[in-house]
Motif scaffolding. Structure first.
Motif, PDB file in Angstrom:
ATOM      1  N   LEU A 158       0.822  -1.185   0.082  1.00 54.47           N
ATOM      2  CA  LEU A 158      -0.216   0.160   0.033  1.00 54.47           C
ATOM      3  C   LEU A 158       0.878   1.424   0.009  1.00 54.47           C
ATOM      4  N   MET A 159       1.798   1.224   0.778  1.00 52.78           N
ATOM      5  CA  MET A 159       2.815   2.310   0.818  1.00 52.78           C
ATOM      6  C   MET A 159       3.457   2.691  -0.833  1.00 52.78           C
ATOM      7  N   TYR A 160       4.015   1.564  -1.413  1.00 58.66           N
ATOM      8  CA  TYR A 160       4.269   1.645  -2.683  1.00 58.66           C
ATOM      9  C   TYR A 160       3.245   2.507  -3.675  1.00 58.66           C
ATOM     10  N   ARG A 161       1.936   1.967  -3.487  1.00 60.35           N
ATOM     11  CA  ARG A 161       1.071   2.629  -4.453  1.00 60.35           C
ATOM     12  C   ARG A 161       0.942   4.041  -3.889  1.00 60.35           C
ATOM     13  N   THR A 162       1.043   4.548  -2.588  1.00 61.46           N
ATOM     14  CA  THR A 162       1.095   5.954  -2.533  1.00 61.46           C
ATOM     15  C   THR A 162       2.320   6.939  -2.988  1.00 61.46           C
ATOM     16  N   ALA A 163       3.373   5.920  -2.842  1.00 63.09           N
ATOM     17  CA  ALA A 163       4.695   6.575  -3.461  1.00 63.09           C
ATOM     18  C   ALA A 163       4.299   6.956  -5.003  1.00 63.09           C
ATOM     19  N   SER A 164       4.066   6.166  -5.595  1.00 65.28           N
ATOM     20  CA  SER A 164       3.594   6.125  -7.049  1.00 65.28           C
ATOM     21  C   SER A 164       2.961   7.409  -7.478  1.00 65.28           C
ATOM     22  N   ARG A 165       2.045   7.931  -6.269  1.00 69.58           N
ATOM     23  CA  ARG A 165       1.302   9.246  -6.784  1.00 69.58           C
ATOM     24  C   ARG A 165       1.866  10.496  -6.529  1.00 69.58           C
ATOM     25  N   LEU A 166       3.207  10.521  -6.027  1.00 72.31           N
ATOM     26  CA  LEU A 166       3.915  11.810  -5.653  1.00 72.31           C
ATOM     27  C   LEU A 166       4.548  12.348  -6.792  1.00 72.31           C
ATOM     28  N   THR A 167       4.263  13.535  -6.736  1.00 69.05           N
ATOM     29  CA  THR A 167       5.270  14.597  -7.842  1.00 69.05           C
ATOM     30  C   THR A 167       5.796  15.619  -6.817  1.00 69.05           C
ATOM     31  N   PRO A 168       6.690  16.476  -7.148  1.00 68.32           N
ATOM     32  CA  PRO A 168       7.177  17.484  -6.476  1.00 68.32           C
ATOM     33  C   PRO A 168       6.294  18.312  -6.079  1.00 68.32           C
ATOM     34  N   ALA A 169       5.209  18.853  -6.668  1.00 67.17           N
ATOM     35  CA  ALA A 169       4.269  19.892  -6.074  1.00 67.17           C
ATOM     36  C   ALA A 169       3.317  19.134  -5.205  1.00 67.17           C
ATOM     37  N   ARG A 170       2.944  17.658  -5.460  1.00 71.01           N
ATOM     38  CA  ARG A 170       2.086  17.009  -4.416  1.00 71.01           C
ATOM     39  C   ARG A 170       3.052  16.827  -3.062  1.00 71.01           C
ATOM     40  N   TYR A 171       4.453  16.610  -3.204  1.00 72.73           N
ATOM     41  CA  TYR A 171       4.968  16.208  -2.183  1.00 72.73           C
ATOM     42  C   TYR A 171       5.224  17.515  -1.304  1.00 72.73           C
ATOM     43  N   ARG A 172       5.539  18.553  -1.990  1.00 68.52           N
ATOM     44  CA  ARG A 172       5.512  19.671  -1.104  1.00 68.52           C
ATOM     45  C   ARG A 172       4.223  20.136  -0.349  1.00 68.52           C
ATOM     46  N   SER A 173       3.172  20.009  -0.961  1.00 68.39           N
ATOM     47  CA  SER A 173       1.852  20.212  -0.338  1.00 68.39           C
ATOM     48  C   SER A 173       1.620  19.363   0.809  1.00 68.39           C
ATOM     49  N   LEU A 174       1.930  18.026   0.514  1.00 68.42           N
ATOM     50  CA  LEU A 174       1.826  16.832   1.652  1.00 68.42           C
ATOM     51  C   LEU A 174       2.735  17.064   2.950  1.00 68.42           C
ATOM     52  N   ALA A 175       4.041  17.203   2.518  1.00 70.77           N
ATOM     53  CA  ALA A 175       5.180  17.307   3.545  1.00 70.77           C
ATOM     54  C   ALA A 175       4.845  18.736   4.224  1.00 70.77           C
ATOM     55  N   ALA A 176       4.319  19.711   3.811  1.00 71.95           N
ATOM     56  CA  ALA A 176       4.232  20.997   4.331  1.00 71.95           C
ATOM     57  C   ALA A 176       3.164  20.739   5.423  1.00 71.95           C
ATOM     58  N   ALA A 177       1.943  19.912   5.136  1.00 71.25           N
ATOM     59  CA  ALA A 177       0.837  19.625   6.034  1.00 71.25           C
ATOM     60  C   ALA A 177       1.436  18.873   7.214  1.00 71.25           C
ATOM     61  N   VAL A 178       2.380  17.635   6.725  1.00 72.02           N
ATOM     62  CA  VAL A 178       2.739  16.997   7.867  1.00 72.02           C
ATOM     63  C   VAL A 178       3.606  17.604   8.780  1.00 72.02           C
ATOM     64  N   PHE A 179       4.682  18.322   8.250  1.00 72.05           N
ATOM     65  CA  PHE A 179       5.489  19.009   9.144  1.00 72.05           C
ATOM     66  C   PHE A 179       4.650  20.076   9.871  1.00 72.05           C
ATOM     67  N   ALA A 180       3.573  20.676   9.277  1.00 67.52           N
ATOM     68  CA  ALA A 180       2.788  21.401  10.321  1.00 67.52           C
ATOM     69  C   ALA A 180       2.134  20.650  11.542  1.00 67.52           C
ATOM     70  N   GLU A 181       1.648  19.502  11.301  1.00 63.12           N
ATOM     71  CA  GLU A 181       1.153  18.666  12.241  1.00 63.12           C
ATOM     72  C   GLU A 181       2.243  18.327  13.348  1.00 63.12           C
ATOM     73  N   MET A 182       3.359  17.967  12.647  1.00 62.51           N
ATOM     74  CA  MET A 182       4.677  17.912  13.609  1.00 62.51           C
ATOM     75  C   MET A 182       4.881  19.192  14.611  1.00 62.51           C
ATOM     76  N   LEU A 183       4.929  20.163  14.068  1.00 67.69           N
ATOM     77  CA  LEU A 183       5.465  21.439  14.843  1.00 67.69           C
ATOM     78  C   LEU A 183       4.355  21.784  15.731  1.00 67.69           C
ATOM     79  N   THR A 184       2.949  21.553  15.408  1.00 69.01           N
ATOM     80  CA  THR A 184       2.112  22.138  16.470  1.00 69.01           C
ATOM     81  C   THR A 184       2.062  21.028  17.434  1.00 69.01           C
ATOM     82  N   ALA A 185       2.522  19.720  17.353  1.00 65.76           N
ATOM     83  CA  ALA A 185       2.494  18.700  18.325  1.00 65.76           C
ATOM     84  C   ALA A 185       3.669  18.921  19.373  1.00 65.76           C
ATOM     85  N   GLY A 186       4.603  19.603  18.784  1.00 70.69           N
ATOM     86  CA  GLY A 186       5.761  19.927  19.682  1.00 70.69           C
ATOM     87  C   GLY A 186       7.163  19.578  19.179  1.00 70.69           C
ATOM     88  N   TYR A 187       7.153  18.881  17.959  1.00 74.38           N
ATOM     89  CA  TYR A 187       8.255  18.706  17.364  1.00 74.38           C
ATOM     90  C   TYR A 187       9.049  19.942  16.663  1.00 74.38           C
TER      91      TYR A 187
END
Length: 431
Positions: free
Chosen positions: A80-109
């Protein structure tokens, strides 16, 4: 920049009325106790040092809540992880990574080590650096400290070619990986490195890569996460994965091994004797049914313990720390496996060390702090030095990076809400 804390829990010691100053770079330049706040100070209640997420795969966040229905194990989850990786583009990854990093930062990381291996286009055609630059831009946009652990992933298993799903992870050879890494290091300051595992990089290529990197670059590697990895290493090399790294002469204080779940007593001695960092990921190891590693024995042997969110099924440094203690209780049938100073170090200074950063709040270290609500239903009545065992990310009030508020009440400093960012990003990525 000056921060005043009514109470600061540092290395298991409670300090009252602490005044901290930061220089222009955000490094701690002063630490005074029993001080009064001054006009212009950022005033906090009870605070702890910023947490380090020493092992993350940001795009795995797209799998949260989507993999449990059919049961299975690590290997079925991986499809299932490989299937998700196949959908990543630079633009999509920037958007997703920013959202995940935002979740991390607000959680205390306040710092993250992103173990990044989705380098190329599906099929393996190089971008060549767009994916890495997207991750770096996402971290800068959010305000979290990033150590990009650019990862070598050269084989589909010991002696096996990369599969079609893995083609975009690979560089073809150790030498090609090093050339790409050197180019990338001129574009991303503080670039780190990683070797996916002894399954994905051969023994000779591991040595070539480690010897080809600058001596001050942190090197991370997945180690003995699954029994199958140990079996494959023993069959191919006659030694465990740890034994292989020791034989190749690559174990040292700059190396971080991730998971270290299925170890022999000799493995524990080798890792501890080399002074490596061990990044435990309790919520992921539990979610995937990986097992429980010998964290207490590794610490006693001389290793430094850190924690990570890995697949980001849970993003909460306090739950990772609690998991570290609780899992070792379950394994040993005893309580109090780690002291509060040891748990505090694992959440903060241990992870910063793994990412080649100085411990927060030490003079010259970064002024990164997390303010904890001590009067929530989870924390009220707790001893201040034991907050790490009862608080969660829901109790994080403000997050300070370099002396400045980066997140407050679950939102970024600019008001963005991680849930909104995630909703938008997941629409593009979730398969």
């Amino acid at each position: 920049m000056t921060v005043w804390c009514e109470r600061l829990v540092l290395d298991g010691v409670v300090h009252d009325r602490v005044r901290l100053t930061a220089d222009a770079t955000g490094a701690t330049s002063g630490f005074i106790t029993d001080a009064s706040p001054a006009p212009g100070d950022l005033v906090l209640g009870t605070a702890v040092p910023g947490a380090a997420n020493a092992h993350s795969h940001a795009f795995h966040r797209a799998l949260r809540g989507r993999t449990h229905g059919d049961g299975g194990d690590f290997w079925t989850w991986r499809e299932l992880m490989y299937r998700t990786a196949s959908r990543l583009t630079p633009a999509r990854y920037r958007s997703l990574a920013a959202a995940v990093f935002a979740e991390m930062l607000t959680a205390g990381y306040t710092a993250v080590g992103e173990f990044h291996y989705v380098h190329h286009q599906p099929g393996g055609t190089p971008y060549p650096h767009e994916m890495e630059l997207a991750v770096a831009a996402a971290a800068a946009d959010v305000g979290i400290r990033l150590t990009l652990l650019d990862t070598a992933y050269l084989a589909g298993g010991v002696g096996e070619r990369l599969s079609a799903e893995q083609a975009r992870f690979g560089d073809g050879s150790a030498e090609a990986y090093l050339r790409r890494w050197q180019e990338l290091s001129t574009l991303i300051p503080g670039l780190g490195a990683a070797i996916h595992s002894v399954r994905a990089v051969s023994s000779t290529d591991i040595r070539t890569i480690v010897e080809g990197l600058p001596d001050d670059v942190p090197v991370h590697i997945h180690l003995s996460e699954q029994p199958k990895e140990n079996e494959a290493s023993l069959a191919a090399y006659g030694v465990t994965p740890t034994g292989l790294l020791a034989r190749e002469g690559v174990l040292s204080t700059r190396v971080s091994v991730v998971h270290a779940t299925h170890l022999t007593e000799d493995d524990v001695r080798e890792l501890g004797g080399a002074g490596v960092s061990v990044v435990m990921c309790p919520t992921t190891e539990g979610d995937l049914g990986d097992g429980i590693g010998p964290a207490r024995e590794l610490l006693d042997a001389g290793a430094t313990i850190a924690v990570g969110s890995d697949q980001n099924a849970v993003v909460d440094p306090l739950l990772e720390i609690r998991g570290l203690e609780i899992q070792d209780r379950l394994r040993s049938l005893r309580r109090g496996r780690f002291s509060m100073p040891e748990l505090g170090t694992a959440m903060s200074a241990g992870g910063y060390r793994s990412l080649a950063r100085r411990a927060p709040l030490s003079i010259g270290g970064l002024l990164d702090l997390v303010e904890i609500d001590t009067r929530s239903v989870r924390t009220i009545g707790a001893e201040p030095d034991q907050l790490l065992l009862c608080a969660t990310a829901a109790d994080v009030r403000r997050v300070v990076v370099g002396g400045r508020v980066a997140a407050s009440a679950g939102r970024l400093a600019d008001g963005r809400q991680p849930a909104d960012m995630l909703a938008e990003a997941l629409e593009e990525v979730a398969a």
